[in-house]
Design a protein around this motif. Structure first.
Motif, PDB file in Angstrom:
ATOM      1  N   UNK A  86       0.844  -1.196   0.000  1.00 32.99           N
ATOM      2  CA  UNK A  86       0.000   0.000   0.000  1.00 32.99           C
ATOM      3  C   UNK A  86       0.880   1.246   0.000  1.00 32.99           C
ATOM      4  N   UNK A  87       0.341   2.336  -0.506  1.00 35.75           N
ATOM      5  CA  UNK A  87       0.998   3.647  -0.446  1.00 35.75           C
ATOM      6  C   UNK A  87       2.436   3.611  -0.979  1.00 35.75           C
ATOM      7  N   UNK A  88       2.660   2.842  -2.057  1.00 33.47           N
ATOM      8  CA  UNK A  88       3.978   2.809  -2.657  1.00 33.47           C
ATOM      9  C   UNK A  88       5.016   2.047  -1.874  1.00 33.47           C
ATOM     10  N   UNK A  89       4.575   1.167  -0.981  1.00 37.53           N
ATOM     11  CA  UNK A  89       5.525   0.390  -0.186  1.00 37.53           C
ATOM     12  C   UNK A  89       4.915  -0.908   0.301  1.00 37.53           C
ATOM     13  N   UNK A  90       5.642  -1.580   1.172  1.00 38.30           N
ATOM     14  CA  UNK A  90       5.205  -2.865   1.716  1.00 38.30           C
ATOM     15  C   UNK A  90       5.290  -2.820   3.233  1.00 38.30           C
ATOM     16  N   UNK A  91       4.178  -3.182   3.884  1.00 36.95           N
ATOM     17  CA  UNK A  91       4.160  -3.345   5.333  1.00 36.95           C
ATOM     18  C   UNK A  91       4.541  -4.786   5.626  1.00 36.95           C
ATOM     19  N   UNK A  98       8.432  -0.531   4.189  1.00 35.95           N
ATOM     20  CA  UNK A  98       9.567  -0.358   3.282  1.00 35.95           C
ATOM     21  C   UNK A  98       9.070   0.245   1.978  1.00 35.95           C
ATOM     22  N   UNK A  99       9.625   1.393   1.613  1.00 38.46           N
ATOM     23  CA  UNK A  99       9.268   2.015   0.336  1.00 38.46           C
ATOM     24  C   UNK A  99       9.751   1.146  -0.817  1.00 38.46           C
ATOM     25  N   UNK A 100       8.928   1.032  -1.862  1.00 34.87           N
ATOM     26  CA  UNK A 100       9.316   0.291  -3.061  1.00 34.87           C
ATOM     27  C   UNK A 100      10.136   1.224  -3.952  1.00 34.87           C
ATOM     28  N   UNK A 101      11.438   1.208  -3.741  1.00 35.85           N
ATOM     29  CA  UNK A 101      12.347   2.090  -4.469  1.00 35.85           C
ATOM     30  C   UNK A 101      12.880   1.344  -5.689  1.00 35.85           C
ATOM     31  N   UNK A 102      12.322   1.627  -6.853  1.00 37.40           N
ATOM     32  CA  UNK A 102      12.733   0.929  -8.071  1.00 37.40           C
ATOM     33  C   UNK A 102      14.054   1.457  -8.627  1.00 37.40           C
ATOM     34  N   UNK A 103      14.575   2.545  -8.046  1.00 39.51           N
ATOM     35  CA  UNK A 103      15.902   3.018  -8.421  1.00 39.51           C
ATOM     36  C   UNK A 103      16.998   2.314  -7.619  1.00 39.51           C
ATOM     37  N   UNK A 104      16.612   1.630  -6.547  1.00 40.89           N
ATOM     38  CA  UNK A 104      17.548   0.875  -5.710  1.00 40.89           C
ATOM     39  C   UNK A 104      16.895  -0.463  -5.350  1.00 40.89           C
ATOM     40  N   UNK A 105      16.592  -1.276  -6.369  1.00 39.80           N
ATOM     41  CA  UNK A 105      15.762  -2.456  -6.151  1.00 39.80           C
ATOM     42  C   UNK A 105      16.392  -3.516  -5.264  1.00 39.80           C
TER      43      UNK A 105
END
Length: 250
Positions: A86-91, A98-105
C-alpha cells in the motif's frame, strides 16, 4: 555480528543428496518466511545501512533485471496475508514499512525478504554474477565473486569438479520461467553468526562435525526471470543449535 537461530527447518537438513541435488519447486513456494524473520531482517537492515558496499553489488546494466525481480517479489507477496502492499511500499510482518524504491531495487529487496539474492546473466556462454544483495555469506566474499562466471565462483569448492560444473551449467541453462528449482546444503559451525564473509585466501578453521554446536543450512533456489532472461540464485539461511538440528533430522 549478532546471530539469529530458527526453531524449525522446513526440510531434513542432514538427509544426504549427491550434488547438485535439485528438486522442482512451485513459484508460490519460493519465498519462505520463518520464525526468525524479525531478527534476521533487523540484521539485514543494519548491514545494508552500515556495510552496503560489502553486502550489495550492482551496476546500471543489471538494473532492468533487478527491477523485474522486485516486481516478481511484490507480486508474490501481494498474495500473502502477512505482507500488505500500500501507499507505494510494503508493510512487513515485523511492522516495518519499506518504500518500493525501483531506483535501488536490490536494497529494497534486502529489506523485505530473508533470502539473499544473486543475479546471474549469460555473457559469452557463461552465467556471470552481475548483481547481488548478500547479507549472510557462509564463508565467502561477495566482492571476490562479483562479475565472475559460475566456474570461477565455485573454484574453492573441492567437490565442484568438471562434471559437477557441467551439470550446474545445464541447470542454469534449462531452468524455466515460473518453474524454480531448489536444493539444500548443511555445514557445522562453531559460530552461529549469520554474516560470516571469508576471502578465498583465508583458510576456514577446522570444525569437528561430531561436536560443533551449530548447524547452518541454506535453502538455495534458482529461477529464471521471463523478461530479462536473468537467472536468480536465492539463499535462505537457517541456523540451529546442535540438539535441535539433530532432532529436526529425525
Amino acid at each position: 555480528m549478532k546471530s539469529v537461530t530458527q526453531q524449525n527447518i522446513p526440510y531434513d537438513p542432514l538427509a544426504e543428496k549427491s550434488l547438485p541435488g535439485v528438486a522442482p519447486l512451485a513459484l508460490d513456494d519460493w519465498l519462505f518466511i520463518d520464525d526468525a524473520y524479525s531478527g534476521q531482517m533487523a540484521l539485514r537492515c543494519q548491514l545494508l545501512s552500515i556495510r552496503r558496499k560489502e553486502v550489495l553489488v550492482a551496476n546500471n546494466s543489471v538494473l532492468p533485471a533487478a527491477r523485474e525481480l522486485l516486481g516478481l517479489v511484490q507480486d508474490l507477496l501481494s498474495k500473502r496475508d502477512d505482507f500488505q502492499i500500500r501507499d507505494g511500499g510494503i508493510l512487513c510482518p515485523d511492522g516495518r514499512f519499506v518504500d518500493l524504491n525501483h531506483d535501488d531495487p536490490l536494497k529494497t529487496l534486502g529489506q523485505i525478504i530473508q533470502e539473499d539474492l544473486c543475479i546471474l546473466e549469460k555473457i559469452a556462454g557463461q552465467h556471470v554474477l552481475t548483481g547481488a544483495v548478500l547479507c549472510f555469506p557462509a564463508s565467502w566474499s561477495l566482492s571476490e565473486k562479483y562479475q565472475k562466471p559460475l566456474t570461477a565462483i565455485h573454484r574453492p569448492v573441492t567437490e565442484y569438479d568438471a562434471n559437477i560444473a557441467r551439470r550446474v551449467q545445464r541447470l542454469f541453462d534449462g531452468v524455466r520461467s515460473g518453474s524454480p528449482l531448489w536444493r539444500k546444503n548443511a555445514l557445522w559451525y562453531e559460530d552461529p553468526s549469520l554474516h560470516q564473509p571469508r576471502v578465498e585466501a583465508a583458510q576456514r578453521n577446522y570444525v569437528d562435525a561430531k561436536t560443533a554446536p551449530f548447524l547452518r543450512t541454506e535453502r538455495q533456489c534458482i529461477l529464471r526471470l521471463p523478461q530479462s532472461d536473468a537467472v536468480i540464485f536465492s539463499i535462505h539461511t537457517f541456523v540451529m543449535d546442535r540438539e535441535r538440528a539433530l532432532a529436526a533430522s529425525g
